[in-house]
Design a protein around this motif. Sequence first.
Motif, mmCIF file in Angstrom:
data_model
loop_
_atom_site.group_PDB
_atom_site.id
_atom_site.type_symbol
_atom_site.label_atom_id
_atom_site.label_comp_id
_atom_site.label_asym_id
_atom_site.label_seq_id
_atom_site.Cartn_x
_atom_site.Cartn_y
_atom_site.Cartn_z
ATOM 1 N N ALA A 64 46.022 -14.692 -79.811
ATOM 2 C CA ALA A 64 45.712 -15.087 -81.185
ATOM 3 C C ALA A 64 44.571 -16.095 -81.169
ATOM 4 C CB ALA A 64 46.939 -15.683 -81.861
ATOM 5 N N TYR A 65 43.468 -15.741 -81.810
ATOM 6 C CA TYR A 65 42.327 -16.654 -81.895
ATOM 7 C C TYR A 65 42.453 -17.582 -83.097
ATOM 8 C CZ TYR A 65 39.977 -14.633 -77.939
ATOM 9 O OH TYR A 65 39.663 -14.255 -76.655
ATOM 10 N N THR A 66 43.163 -17.125 -84.099
ATOM 11 C CA THR A 66 43.593 -17.975 -85.209
ATOM 12 C C THR A 66 45.069 -17.706 -85.425
ATOM 13 O OG1 THR A 66 41.427 -17.900 -86.290
ATOM 14 C CG2 THR A 66 43.301 -18.550 -87.650
ATOM 15 N N THR A 67 45.871 -18.761 -85.451
ATOM 16 C CA THR A 67 47.306 -18.595 -85.696
ATOM 17 C C THR A 67 47.616 -18.933 -87.148
ATOM 18 O OG1 THR A 67 47.941 -20.860 -85.171
ATOM 19 C CG2 THR A 67 47.762 -19.312 -83.333
ATOM 20 N N ASP A 68 48.589 -18.255 -87.696
ATOM 21 C CA ASP A 68 49.060 -18.554 -89.050
ATOM 22 C C ASP A 68 50.358 -19.332 -88.924
ATOM 23 O OD1 ASP A 68 49.871 -18.613 -91.703
ATOM 24 O OD2 ASP A 68 49.099 -16.603 -92.108
ATOM 25 N N THR A 142 46.016 -20.239 -72.974
ATOM 26 C CA THR A 142 45.462 -20.555 -74.289
ATOM 27 C C THR A 142 45.847 -21.965 -74.714
ATOM 28 O OG1 THR A 142 47.399 -19.565 -75.370
ATOM 29 C CG2 THR A 142 45.471 -18.159 -75.067
ATOM 30 N N LYS A 143 44.916 -22.615 -75.406
ATOM 31 C CA LYS A 143 45.166 -23.922 -76.004
ATOM 32 C C LYS A 143 44.560 -23.916 -77.398
ATOM 33 C CE LYS A 143 44.971 -26.227 -71.481
ATOM 34 N NZ LYS A 143 44.316 -27.278 -70.659
ATOM 35 N N TYR A 144 45.251 -24.619 -78.334
ATOM 36 C CA TYR A 144 44.844 -24.579 -79.732
ATOM 37 C C TYR A 144 44.559 -25.981 -80.267
ATOM 38 C CZ TYR A 144 46.428 -19.764 -79.540
ATOM 39 O OH TYR A 144 46.588 -18.447 -79.197
ATOM 40 N N GLY A 145 43.717 -26.006 -81.282
ATOM 41 C CA GLY A 145 43.396 -27.262 -81.932
ATOM 42 C C GLY A 145 44.489 -27.709 -82.885
ATOM 43 N N SER A 146 44.220 -28.795 -83.574
ATOM 44 C CA SER A 146 45.194 -29.333 -84.516
ATOM 45 C C SER A 146 45.376 -28.395 -85.706
ATOM 46 C CB SER A 146 44.741 -30.709 -85.017
ATOM 47 O OG SER A 146 44.583 -31.609 -83.943
ATOM 48 N N ARG A 147 46.496 -28.545 -86.332
ATOM 49 C CA ARG A 147 46.809 -27.725 -87.499
ATOM 50 C C ARG A 147 45.888 -28.086 -88.665
ATOM 51 N NH1 ARG A 147 53.034 -26.743 -89.216
ATOM 52 N NH2 ARG A 147 52.744 -25.323 -90.997
ATOM 53 N N ASN A 148 45.274 -27.058 -89.248
ATOM 54 C CA ASN A 148 44.448 -27.255 -90.441
ATOM 55 C C ASN A 148 45.381 -27.306 -91.646
ATOM 56 O OD1 ASN A 148 42.862 -26.732 -92.812
ATOM 57 N ND2 ASN A 148 41.220 -25.974 -91.492
ATOM 58 N N THR A 149 45.488 -28.455 -92.259
ATOM 59 C CA THR A 149 46.459 -28.638 -93.343
ATOM 60 C C THR A 149 46.077 -27.869 -94.605
ATOM 61 O OG1 THR A 149 45.323 -30.675 -93.995
ATOM 62 C CG2 THR A 149 47.202 -30.898 -92.498
ATOM 63 N N ARG A 154 45.779 -22.674 -87.007
ATOM 64 C CA ARG A 154 45.208 -23.331 -85.832
ATOM 65 C C ARG A 154 44.162 -22.396 -85.223
ATOM 66 N NH1 ARG A 154 48.591 -27.656 -83.899
ATOM 67 N NH2 ARG A 154 50.661 -27.616 -84.894
ATOM 68 N N THR A 155 43.133 -22.993 -84.625
ATOM 69 C CA THR A 155 42.060 -22.223 -84.013
ATOM 70 C C THR A 155 42.069 -22.438 -82.501
ATOM 71 O OG1 THR A 155 40.704 -22.436 -86.001
ATOM 72 C CG2 THR A 155 39.575 -21.800 -83.971
ATOM 73 N N ILE A 156 41.835 -21.389 -81.780
ATOM 74 C CA ILE A 156 41.879 -21.459 -80.314
ATOM 75 C C ILE A 156 40.746 -22.338 -79.786
ATOM 76 C CG2 ILE A 156 40.376 -19.495 -79.695
ATOM 77 C CD1 ILE A 156 42.792 -18.633 -77.836
ATOM 78 N N GLU A 157 41.053 -23.120 -78.770
ATOM 79 C CA GLU A 157 40.058 -23.979 -78.135
ATOM 80 C C GLU A 157 39.812 -23.606 -76.680
ATOM 81 O OE1 GLU A 157 41.219 -28.039 -78.702
ATOM 82 O OE2 GLU A 157 40.391 -28.094 -80.737
ATOM 83 N N THR A 158 40.818 -23.023 -76.045
ATOM 84 C CA THR A 158 40.687 -22.524 -74.674
ATOM 85 C C THR A 158 41.324 -21.147 -74.603
ATOM 86 O OG1 THR A 158 40.765 -24.731 -73.689
ATOM 87 C CG2 THR A 158 41.306 -22.881 -72.252
ATOM 88 N N ALA A 159 40.590 -20.195 -74.008
ATOM 89 C CA ALA A 159 41.138 -18.855 -73.819
ATOM 90 C C ALA A 159 40.607 -18.301 -72.498
ATOM 91 C CB ALA A 159 40.763 -17.941 -74.969
ATOM 92 N N ASN A 160 41.468 -18.322 -71.493
ATOM 93 C CA ASN A 160 41.117 -17.770 -70.181
ATOM 94 C C ASN A 160 42.011 -16.578 -69.890
ATOM 95 O OD1 ASN A 160 39.272 -19.858 -69.833
ATOM 96 N ND2 ASN A 160 40.718 -21.120 -68.674
#
Length: 296
Positions: A64-68, A142-149, A154-160
């Motif tokens: 998931a590159y953007t999570t809901d 995968t690692k994600y950024g902070s929740r967009n209120t 959330r948007t992915i920050e690391t994807a290997n």
Amino acid sequence: SLSSNGTLDSTTTQSSNISNNMLGVGNDAQRTAVLNWIMGKNTDGKGNRFAIGDILHNEPRLVAYTTDEDIERAEGVNSKEEVTIFVGTNEGFIHAIDAKTGDEKFAFLPKELLHVPNKYLTNSKGYNNKAYGMDGYFTALTKYGSRNTETDTRTIETANLYAGMRRGGSNYYALDVKDLDSPKLKWVLKGAYKDNYRDLIYQDATTENYDNIYRPTSGATDITPGFERLGLTYSAAKVGKLKVGGTEKDVLVFTGGYDVKHDAVGNNLPKNDEVGTSIYIVDAETGKLLWRASCS
């Protein structure tokens, strides 16, 4: 293939650095045909062939590159999730596919498998010595950024992506796939077997001939030091964290894989395995060997 900065770049498939021998062809006409085939075209370069290789042992990996973060919305047609499917085929490719549209984002063919597509081009029905490519399991870190209120996403920050080959060979590949428009090859680990090990066995299917399938272990540049006992990469690498010198690192843990000599009829006991007898821990960022254990 790669451009000079490590970016996976489709235009570099035309490079003179790719020899006819690497492609498994004998002349320039065959070269042009297979390069068109590799690029997803018909052999004459006109039109798309709309086909991918068989997916046999590989299991698609979803990222998931953007999570809901709104669970109810995420389950419906208004979901804000953006998901990419990574899948390996026996033509040798790693494909990245948009889960909503089915559009291909990119395809990566390791140079060690450049000889495989021509086998399917020249004999689409298959043959006794089946050609395998990226046949193994994929793992994602995968690692994600902070929740967009505002959007509750959330948007992915690391994807290997970490890919084994299973029957395709004894390598592991690490790709940085955060930017699907500019994926990068992070590192490659090369184990015991030559890239064309199956062809060498098939030429003379005897027990003695199995000795010819190994990469040399002394004075060689084609094997990663420390991975001389890494067999066919059956093991799905597991992502974890480990303190190394007091610093926490992302690591991969995997086993030594399969000794192909078990394919020969005879009294092949696990205790006699020459490869596949180790456990490895590597730095997930660099591929550096951090620890290994073996029976001998």
